[in-house]
Design a protein around this motif. Structure first.
Motif, PDB file in Angstrom:
ATOM      1  N   VAL A 190      31.862  23.824 -49.805  1.00  0.00           N
ATOM      2  CA  VAL A 190      32.058  25.273 -49.881  1.00  0.00           C
ATOM      3  C   VAL A 190      31.359  25.903 -48.683  1.00  0.00           C
ATOM      4  O   VAL A 190      30.157  25.719 -48.489  1.00  0.00           O
ATOM      5  N   VAL A 191      32.135  26.612 -47.883  1.00  0.00           N
ATOM      6  CA  VAL A 191      31.574  27.182 -46.660  1.00  0.00           C
ATOM      7  C   VAL A 191      31.699  28.701 -46.727  1.00  0.00           C
ATOM      8  O   VAL A 191      32.792  29.249 -46.897  1.00  0.00           O
ATOM      9  N   GLY A 192      30.561  29.371 -46.605  1.00  0.00           N
ATOM     10  CA  GLY A 192      30.503  30.822 -46.772  1.00  0.00           C
ATOM     11  C   GLY A 192      31.070  31.602 -45.595  1.00  0.00           C
ATOM     12  O   GLY A 192      31.407  31.048 -44.549  1.00  0.00           O
ATOM     13  N   GLU A 193      31.137  32.901 -45.797  1.00  0.00           N
ATOM     14  CA  GLU A 193      31.658  33.821 -44.782  1.00  0.00           C
ATOM     15  C   GLU A 193      30.966  33.633 -43.448  1.00  0.00           C
ATOM     16  O   GLU A 193      29.735  33.507 -43.392  1.00  0.00           O
ATOM     17  N   ASN A 194      31.744  33.633 -42.373  1.00  0.00           N
ATOM     18  CA  ASN A 194      31.228  33.562 -41.002  1.00  0.00           C
ATOM     19  C   ASN A 194      30.448  32.292 -40.694  1.00  0.00           C
ATOM     20  O   ASN A 194      29.704  32.250 -39.730  1.00  0.00           O
ATOM     21  N   SER A 195      30.580  31.312 -41.511  1.00  0.00           N
ATOM     22  CA  SER A 195      29.814  30.093 -41.264  1.00  0.00           C
ATOM     23  C   SER A 195      30.680  29.043 -40.572  1.00  0.00           C
ATOM     24  O   SER A 195      31.896  29.151 -40.521  1.00  0.00           O
ATOM     25  N   HIS A 196      30.004  28.044 -40.039  1.00  0.00           N
ATOM     26  CA  HIS A 196      30.709  27.036 -39.251  1.00  0.00           C
ATOM     27  C   HIS A 196      30.124  25.659 -39.527  1.00  0.00           C
ATOM     28  O   HIS A 196      28.920  25.476 -39.476  1.00  0.00           O
ATOM     29  N   VAL A 197      30.999  24.712 -39.799  1.00  0.00           N
ATOM     30  CA  VAL A 197      30.500  23.363 -40.046  1.00  0.00           C
ATOM     31  C   VAL A 197      31.501  22.321 -39.538  1.00  0.00           C
ATOM     32  O   VAL A 197      32.710  22.569 -39.497  1.00  0.00           O
ATOM     33  N   GLN A 198      30.955  21.183 -39.096  1.00  0.00           N
ATOM     34  CA  GLN A 198      31.789  20.067 -38.645  1.00  0.00           C
ATOM     35  C   GLN A 198      31.473  18.847 -39.499  1.00  0.00           C
ATOM     36  O   GLN A 198      30.304  18.526 -39.708  1.00  0.00           O
ATOM     37  N   ILE A 199      32.503  18.209 -39.991  1.00  0.00           N
ATOM     38  CA  ILE A 199      32.288  17.092 -40.916  1.00  0.00           C
ATOM     39  C   ILE A 199      33.102  15.876 -40.477  1.00  0.00           C
ATOM     40  O   ILE A 199      34.265  16.003 -40.070  1.00  0.00           O
ATOM     41  N   ILE A 200      32.454  14.726 -40.541  1.00  0.00           N
ATOM     42  CA  ILE A 200      33.138  13.471 -40.230  1.00  0.00           C
ATOM     43  C   ILE A 200      33.090  12.593 -41.476  1.00  0.00           C
ATOM     44  O   ILE A 200      32.017  12.412 -42.057  1.00  0.00           O
ATOM     45  N   GLU A 201      34.209  12.072 -41.880  1.00  0.00           N
ATOM     46  CA  GLU A 201      34.247  11.264 -43.096  1.00  0.00           C
ATOM     47  C   GLU A 201      34.810   9.886 -42.785  1.00  0.00           C
ATOM     48  O   GLU A 201      35.769   9.745 -42.026  1.00  0.00           O
ATOM     49  N   ARG A 202      34.185   8.883 -43.398  1.00  0.00           N
ATOM     50  CA  ARG A 202      34.615   7.527 -43.108  1.00  0.00           C
ATOM     51  C   ARG A 202      34.434   6.629 -44.328  1.00  0.00           C
ATOM     52  O   ARG A 202      33.450   6.764 -45.056  1.00  0.00           O
ATOM     53  N   HIS A 203      35.358   5.745 -44.538  1.00  0.00           N
ATOM     54  CA  HIS A 203      35.245   4.746 -45.597  1.00  0.00           C
ATOM     55  C   HIS A 203      35.236   3.392 -44.914  1.00  0.00           C
ATOM     56  O   HIS A 203      36.133   3.096 -44.136  1.00  0.00           O
ATOM     57  N   GLN A 204      34.215   2.615 -45.186  1.00  0.00           N
ATOM     58  CA  GLN A 204      34.090   1.384 -44.429  1.00  0.00           C
ATOM     59  C   GLN A 204      33.702   0.211 -45.302  1.00  0.00           C
ATOM     60  O   GLN A 204      32.660   0.209 -45.938  1.00  0.00           O
ATOM     61  N   SER A 205      34.549  -0.794 -45.303  1.00  0.00           N
ATOM     62  CA  SER A 205      34.243  -2.017 -46.023  1.00  0.00           C
ATOM     63  C   SER A 205      33.491  -2.952 -45.085  1.00  0.00           C
ATOM     64  O   SER A 205      33.804  -3.039 -43.900  1.00  0.00           O
ATOM     65  N   LEU A 206      32.487  -3.644 -45.642  1.00  0.00           N
ATOM     66  CA  LEU A 206      31.689  -4.539 -44.807  1.00  0.00           C
ATOM     67  C   LEU A 206      32.011  -6.004 -45.074  1.00  0.00           C
ATOM     68  O   LEU A 206      31.306  -6.896 -44.632  1.00  0.00           O
ATOM     69  N   SER A 207      33.078  -6.234 -45.817  1.00  0.00           N
ATOM     70  CA  SER A 207      33.463  -7.622 -46.085  1.00  0.00           C
ATOM     71  C   SER A 207      34.985  -7.685 -46.185  1.00  0.00           C
ATOM     72  O   SER A 207      35.654  -6.679 -46.046  1.00  0.00           O
ATOM     73  N   PHE A 220      36.510  24.619 -49.420  1.00  0.00           N
ATOM     74  CA  PHE A 220      36.722  26.058 -49.545  1.00  0.00           C
ATOM     75  C   PHE A 220      36.183  26.752 -48.303  1.00  0.00           C
ATOM     76  O   PHE A 220      34.999  26.650 -47.995  1.00  0.00           O
ATOM     77  N   ALA A 221      37.075  27.442 -47.612  1.00  0.00           N
ATOM     78  CA  ALA A 221      36.674  28.128 -46.388  1.00  0.00           C
ATOM     79  C   ALA A 221      36.725  29.626 -46.650  1.00  0.00           C
ATOM     80  O   ALA A 221      37.795  30.198 -46.826  1.00  0.00           O
ATOM     81  N   ASN A 222      35.556  30.226 -46.687  1.00  0.00           N
ATOM     82  CA  ASN A 222      35.510  31.653 -46.913  1.00  0.00           C
ATOM     83  C   ASN A 222      35.902  32.455 -45.676  1.00  0.00           C
ATOM     84  O   ASN A 222      36.105  31.896 -44.607  1.00  0.00           O
ATOM     85  N   LYS A 223      35.956  33.767 -45.865  1.00  0.00           N
ATOM     86  CA  LYS A 223      36.312  34.696 -44.791  1.00  0.00           C
ATOM     87  C   LYS A 223      35.661  34.325 -43.467  1.00  0.00           C
ATOM     88  O   LYS A 223      34.444  34.091 -43.422  1.00  0.00           O
ATOM     89  N   ASN A 224      36.464  34.275 -42.392  1.00  0.00           N
ATOM     90  CA  ASN A 224      35.922  34.075 -41.049  1.00  0.00           C
ATOM     91  C   ASN A 224      35.196  32.755 -40.814  1.00  0.00           C
ATOM     92  O   ASN A 224      34.519  32.616 -39.806  1.00  0.00           O
ATOM     93  N   SER A 225      35.280  31.861 -41.721  1.00  0.00           N
ATOM     94  CA  SER A 225      34.549  30.618 -41.508  1.00  0.00           C
ATOM     95  C   SER A 225      35.372  29.646 -40.653  1.00  0.00           C
ATOM     96  O   SER A 225      36.584  29.817 -40.490  1.00  0.00           O
ATOM     97  N   ILE A 226      34.681  28.670 -40.119  1.00  0.00           N
ATOM     98  CA  ILE A 226      35.352  27.641 -39.309  1.00  0.00           C
ATOM     99  C   ILE A 226      34.922  26.263 -39.823  1.00  0.00           C
ATOM    100  O   ILE A 226      33.723  25.980 -39.924  1.00  0.00           O
TER     101      ILE A 226
END
Ligand SMILES: Nc1ncnc2c1ncn2[C@@H]1O[C@H](COP(=O)(O)OP(=O)(O)OP(=O)(O)O)[C@@H](O)[C@H]1O
Ligand SMILES: [Mg+2]
Lengths: 440, 245
Positions: A190-207, A220-226
């Motif tokens: 959930v990202v509030g108004e005028n806020s900015h966030v960058q997210i990297i997602e990864r699923h990794q098997s080690l075997s 959820f991207a609120n007003k003016n968010s990035i």
């Protein structure tokens, strides 16, 4: 026992175990979702949305559905799966269990932590009740399955007017301690108004052990968010992923989801955008490069409900060997959504005779004053271009790689974290088997 | 340098080259003229190693080495260069990166180290200047959106960078305005030496005023039907091709 029966049988035990949070709505949400899944089961090829992607072969395994074992892994052995070149927050899970050792969370000005914690603690109740499971599809049995068993994943809540200074990496490792493992992470962002966030997602098997991940993420991207979201899907050939991501945007917000699918056995992405306001910008980018008998299926939906919004969708696919690509891009422009600009482009290259692509753009436009375009191409490598490059001394393999790189390039341009862009570029070069001889 | 003996080539069972003999020595300039569809570009492509054409008879020797078994890139590494009649657009790869890759691949194949970045830059600057090419141009995607004339000039820029032994210029003059023609011709002349050779394919005598050929050949229906000195081009300009058929 069939996987469905096994899951049905274990639901009660699961609910008992996680019942600490019963004072929120979550209990009811899980029960309803469970009923839905029990009624409908896994989707089959008879289902129009799953026509080209059969889950049959990945459902036949005897998955452990409740991994308990907390296992530790050394950072050094998994470092390469992190974008370690830059500082970042990290939410890391090992076989579905949170690893505090590998993580770097925060409650300082914003919450970057665990869903399990958020579900338990009263101070998160308002946010959870307000957002949890509000946009995840109610009619998708696979999403219902995740909802029924939802207890762990990333919880990110950024209040208004906050720029998170470094990216957040969400990484799910599977160790292979279980011979066959089912993971069902659940993320709430959930990202509030005028806020900015960058997210990297990864699923990794080690075997090389079999893993099936059925993930649900609500954003959820609120007003003016990035929000810039990057999904790196470059898993082992024994790992399959069903990724269900739902995005709700308020006015003037910009959200981009970039999906890089280079690995895994079967990868199905259900990505849905719901625009709830004017002047919204939604971007969907994807690059799939696969071979062998791999399958990547991108199912996208963009719902334009209000005037003056845009969507930009660009999916590129390169298919080697006997791999299969599926693209189904639905864009709906509702009657009120005048002055919508909706662009969709899906370009595919089939390298080998055994590779296939099923592409289906679906535009449903009910408003009259809109600009919508879509294009879909399926081609081979241009033999004139190949000869041109070779005649200048560039060997066939490198020329191929350069052409393919050039083909994928415009979807790469959108990556806003330079270190990530370099990483992805290198991954692509490796995937294409070329040393490009210069920094891209 | 180049020795072509009784060359026959076909595509999809259609005979296009029907017994070509051509001998080009180091230091020479040869012009090949001939009506549309006579096989000029096909000959150029076959020399450069395009695999779509099947060589059914005859041979092509470069410095006494038979090229038959060599891939296009291997021929390039041995010094063959073809300036395309219709240069190809390669989006996403800049002119600079393309030429760097091409040069270093050739060097690698010839057992040399990569050209140091500084020398590469210096060379690029020098050759761009020779051909009056704006540096901004070099960071654009190769040929993408280039005008017809710009594409041709860029081909000669690449030739200048690669310093081939045998250059085949397929209608490099068409699409160039008068000034550009002079610049390009001047570039080609500057690159000319006793150790390399140039084969010019053209329809117009005009180019040959700037790059003066030692020999002119007329290709017609897949065969060289007449050869002569540079005055042959003038004669063709005046009389056309009918008298040779
Ligand atoms: N890929 C192909 N498939 C079929 N026919 C071909 C192919 N390439 C060339 N040809 C034919 O071969 C003949 C020679 O073509 P080529 O391009 O070599 O002519 P040219 O002398 O260069 O003509 P121009 O002066 O118009 O450039 C033509 O009849 C052409 O149609
Ligand atoms: Mg021609």
């Amino acid at each position: 026992m069939e996987l469905k029966e096994k899951l049905v049988a274990s639901f009660l035990a699961f609910e008992n175990k996680v019942s600490v949070d019963t004072d929120s709505n979550v209990h009811d949400i899980r029960s309803n979702a469970f009923d839905h899944f029990e009624q409908h089961g896994f989707p089959s090829k008879k289902d129009e949305e799953w026509k080209y992607t059969s889950l049959k072969s990945i459902l036949k395994h005897d998955y452990n559905v409740f991994p308990e074992g907390e296992s530790a892994i050394e950072f050094a052995t998994v470092k390469k799966y992190f974008l370690h070149e830059i500082d970042s927050y990290k939410i890391v899970f090992i076989d579905g269990v949170y690893s505090s050792f590998l993580s770097e969370t925060s409650h300082d000005g914003y919450d970057i932590c665990l869903l399990s914690a958020a579900l338990k603690q009263p101070k998160y109740k308002t946010v959870v009740d307000h957002f949890f499971n509000t946009i995840a599809a109610k009619k998708s049995s696979i999403t219902s399955l995740n909802t029924a068993f939802s207890k762990e994943g990333a919880y990110i809540h950024i209040p208004k007017s906050t720029v998170v200074p470094k990216p957040i990496q969400i990484i799910h490792f599977s160790t292979g301690n279980e011979a066959e493992l089912l993971l069902q992470p659940r993320n709430l962002i959930v990202v509030g108004e005028n806020s900015h966030v960058q997210i990297i997602e990864r699923h990794q098997s080690l075997s090389g052990n079999v893993v099936l991940t059925n993930s649900v993420t609500e954003i959820f991207a609120n007003k003016n968010s990035i929000i810039d979201y990057y999904k790196i899907q470059n898993d082992e050939k024994s790992a399959s992923l069903i990724d269900n991501t739902y995005v709700q945007q308020k006015q003037h917000s910009h959200v981009s989801v970039n999906t890089f699918s280079f690995g895994g056995n079967l990868t199905r992405n259900n990505l849905e955008f719901f625009q709830e306001g004017e002047y919204i910008d939604s971007t969907l980018n994807g690059i799939s490069i696969i071979g062998d008998k791999q399958l990547v299926d991108n199912h996208t939906l963009v719902m334009h409900k209000h005037p003056n919004c845009e969507s930009h969708e660009l999916y590129k696919g390169i298919y080697f060997d006997k791999s299969t690509g599926v693209f189904n891009g639905k864009v709906i422009v509702e009657k009120e959504a005048q002055k919508t600009n909706a662009f969709q482009q899906n370009n595919n290259i089939l390298i080998d005779d055994g590779a296939t692509i099923n592409a289906k753009p679906q535009l449903e436009i009910f408003a009259d004053d809109v600009k919508c375009s879509h294009g879909c191409t399926i081609g081979q490598l241009d033999s004139d271009a190949l000869f041109y490059m070779r005649s200048r001394g560039i060997p066939k393999k490198e020329a191929n790689g350069l052409l393919l790189y050039a083909f994928a390039n415009d979807a790469l341009e959108k990556i806003k974290i330079p270190e990530l862009k370099t990483r992805i570029t290198k991954l692509i070069a490796k995937k294409l088997g070329v040393d490009l001889g210069f920094d891209l | 340098m180049l020795e072509i003996n009784n060359l026959h080539a076909k595509i999809e069972d259609k005979d296009i080259l029907k017994g070509i003999n051509l001998n080009v020595k180091a230091g020479e300039v040869h012009a090949i003229m001939g009506p549309n569809g006579s096989g000029k570009s096909t000959l150029a492509s076959v020399i450069a190693g395009r695999e779509d054409y099947e060589v059914s008879e005859g041979s092509i020797l470069l410095n006494n080495e038979d090229l038959e078994e060599l891939a296009p890139e291997e021929r390039a590494h041995k010094g063959v260069f073809l300036s395309f009649q219709y240069p190809i657009e390669i989006p996403g790869v800049t002119v600079t990166n393309f030429i760097k890759t091409a040069i270093n691949e050739s060097r690698k194949a010839n057992g040399l180290d990569e050209l140091p970045a500084k020398e590469m830059l210096q060379k690029i600057r020098e050759k761009a200047e020779l051909l009056d090419i704006d540096r901004k141009f070099l960071s654009r995607s190769l040929n993408e959106g280039f005008s017809g004339g710009e594409k041709k000039r860029n081909e000669i820029f690449q030739m200048a960078m690669l310093e081939p032994k045998l250059s085949i210029l397929d209608e490099t003059d068409s699409g160039l305005d008068i000034d550009a023609l002079k610049v390009v011709a001047n570039g080609v002349n500057k690159l000319k030496s006793q150790d390399n050779a140039v084969v010019l394919i053209t329809h117009y005598q005009r180019l040959l005023e700037y790059i003066v050929p030692d020999y002119v050949h007329v290709l017609h229906d897949g065969k060289i039907v007449k050869s002569g000195g540079k005055e042959l081009a003038l004669e063709l300009e005046a009389k056309g091709y009918d008298w040779l058929k």
